[in-house]
Design an enzyme around this catalytic site. Structure first.
Site, mmCIF file in Angstrom:
data_model
loop_
_atom_site.group_PDB
_atom_site.id
_atom_site.type_symbol
_atom_site.label_atom_id
_atom_site.label_comp_id
_atom_site.label_asym_id
_atom_site.label_seq_id
_atom_site.Cartn_x
_atom_site.Cartn_y
_atom_site.Cartn_z
ATOM 1 N N ASP A 42 0.872 -1.177 0.000
ATOM 2 C CA ASP A 42 0.000 0.000 0.000
ATOM 3 C C ASP A 42 0.916 1.237 0.000
ATOM 4 O O ASP A 42 1.377 1.675 -1.057
ATOM 5 C CB ASP A 42 -0.878 -0.111 1.257
ATOM 6 C CG ASP A 42 -1.976 0.928 1.347
ATOM 7 O OD1 ASP A 42 -1.831 1.995 0.746
ATOM 8 O OD2 ASP A 42 -2.971 0.701 2.046
ATOM 9 N N ARG B 252 -10.734 -12.927 6.049
ATOM 10 C CA ARG B 252 -9.427 -13.379 5.547
ATOM 11 C C ARG B 252 -9.550 -14.634 4.691
ATOM 12 O O ARG B 252 -8.735 -14.878 3.808
ATOM 13 C CB ARG B 252 -8.480 -13.708 6.709
ATOM 14 C CG ARG B 252 -7.823 -12.517 7.352
ATOM 15 C CD ARG B 252 -6.631 -12.970 8.183
ATOM 16 N NE ARG B 252 -6.233 -11.973 9.144
ATOM 17 C CZ ARG B 252 -5.420 -10.942 8.882
ATOM 18 N NH1 ARG B 252 -4.923 -10.780 7.671
ATOM 19 N NH2 ARG B 252 -5.102 -10.078 9.828
HETATM 20 C C1 PRP Z 1 -0.905 -5.194 5.387
HETATM 21 C C2 PRP Z 1 -0.109 -6.013 4.392
HETATM 22 C C3 PRP Z 1 1.241 -5.385 4.407
HETATM 23 C C4 PRP Z 1 0.964 -3.958 4.804
HETATM 24 C C5 PRP Z 1 1.137 -3.062 3.622
HETATM 25 O O1 PRP Z 1 -0.677 -5.691 6.670
HETATM 26 O O2 PRP Z 1 -0.059 -7.370 4.751
HETATM 27 O O3 PRP Z 1 2.110 -6.028 5.313
HETATM 28 O O4 PRP Z 1 -0.386 -3.889 5.275
HETATM 29 O O5 PRP Z 1 0.878 -1.725 3.968
HETATM 30 P P1 PRP Z 1 1.908 -0.566 3.676
HETATM 31 O O6 PRP Z 1 2.464 -0.781 2.286
HETATM 32 O O7 PRP Z 1 1.064 0.674 3.786
HETATM 33 O O8 PRP Z 1 2.984 -0.616 4.712
HETATM 34 P P2 PRP Z 1 -1.615 -5.322 7.888
HETATM 35 O O9 PRP Z 1 -1.032 -4.212 8.685
HETATM 36 O O10 PRP Z 1 -2.999 -5.116 7.361
HETATM 37 O O11 PRP Z 1 -1.533 -6.613 8.808
HETATM 38 P P3 PRP Z 1 -1.989 -8.119 8.514
HETATM 39 O O12 PRP Z 1 -1.182 -8.609 7.330
HETATM 40 O O13 PRP Z 1 -1.662 -8.828 9.768
HETATM 41 O O14 PRP Z 1 -3.464 -8.072 8.202
#
Ligand code: PRP
Length: 197
Positions: free
Chosen positions: A123, A185
């Site tokens: 993201d 999920r």
């Molecule tokens: C999501 C995804 C990435 C991160 C990307 O994890 O798995 O690790 O967000 O976001 P960024 O590019 O803005 O850093 P999340 O925090 O949702 O945790 P999860 O995988 O445990 O759901």
């Protein structure tokens, strides 16, 4: 179902949703199960070709979201591979802070190994950028990155992504490992959630 009860255990970015409610209806499809299956097979073929002369590679899944993608991708590879996991969490004054901390490092020794980091979604790029720094400190022979989804328009930091499944817009997506307040999920497809619906 009210999600206030998740608040204390959620990463900060997910607390954005704490006053919202999770709909019981199935989220509309953004990327179908068939399209995911096809694309994961293509990625596996490409990765297998690219690493054909590298010997073993280490796939590092980023918990939690990457667990489904990693499982499917790893089983379609035709090259020798081992599996590791790493876990991070965001913290700070909201999702815009970009602050990330390590929750669980890899267990195995990856020094001198060819590493492929496997993410469900990139993201802002802060998580992957942080992870690359951590993993480099372990002295691998190489690091490449693979993500199922990429929200390019949300990028805040430059990070090299070697393999991308699908580029998507700025939508909140769930399924195939991704969640909304820990819900959905295990949906077999990627769906769209509109917080507040
Ligand atoms: C999501 C995804 C990435 C991160 C990307 O994890 O798995 O690790 O967000 O976001 P960024 O590019 O803005 O850093 P999340 O925090 O949702 O945790 P999860 O995988 O445990 O759901």
């Amino acid at each position: 179902m009210a999600i206030e009860r998740f608040t204390n255990v959620l990463p900060y970015r997910k607390q954005l949703a704490r006053k919202q409610y999770v709909s019981d209806a199935l989220p509309p499809v953004l990327i179908s199960e068939d399209d995911i299956r096809r694309r994961v097979s293509e990625l596996a073929e490409q990765i297998s070709n690219d690493y054909a002369d590298h010997g073993d590679i280490v796939l590092i899944g980023v918990l939690k979201g990457a667990f489904v993608f990693l499982a499917d991708l790893s089983r379609r590879l035709t090259i020798p591979r081992t599996i590791e996991f790493i876990a991070v969490s965001s913290y700070g004054a909201g999702s815009e802070s970009g602050a990330v901390r390590l929750v669980m490092d890899v267990r195995g020794n990856i020094e001198g190994q060819h590493v492929l980091v496997v993410e469900d979604i990139v993201d802002t790029g802060h998580t992957l950028s942080y992870l690359i720094g951590i993993l480099k400190s372990h002295g691998p022979a190489s690091i490449r990155t693979c993500t199922l989804l990429h929200k390019a328009e949300r990028a805040e930091v430059d990070v090299d992504i070697d393999y991308v499944g699908f580029r998507i817009g700025d939508e909140w997506v769930v399924g195939y490992g991704l969640d909304y307040a820990e819900q959905n999920r295990t949906l077999p497809y990627i769906g769209i959630v509109h917080p507040g619906d």
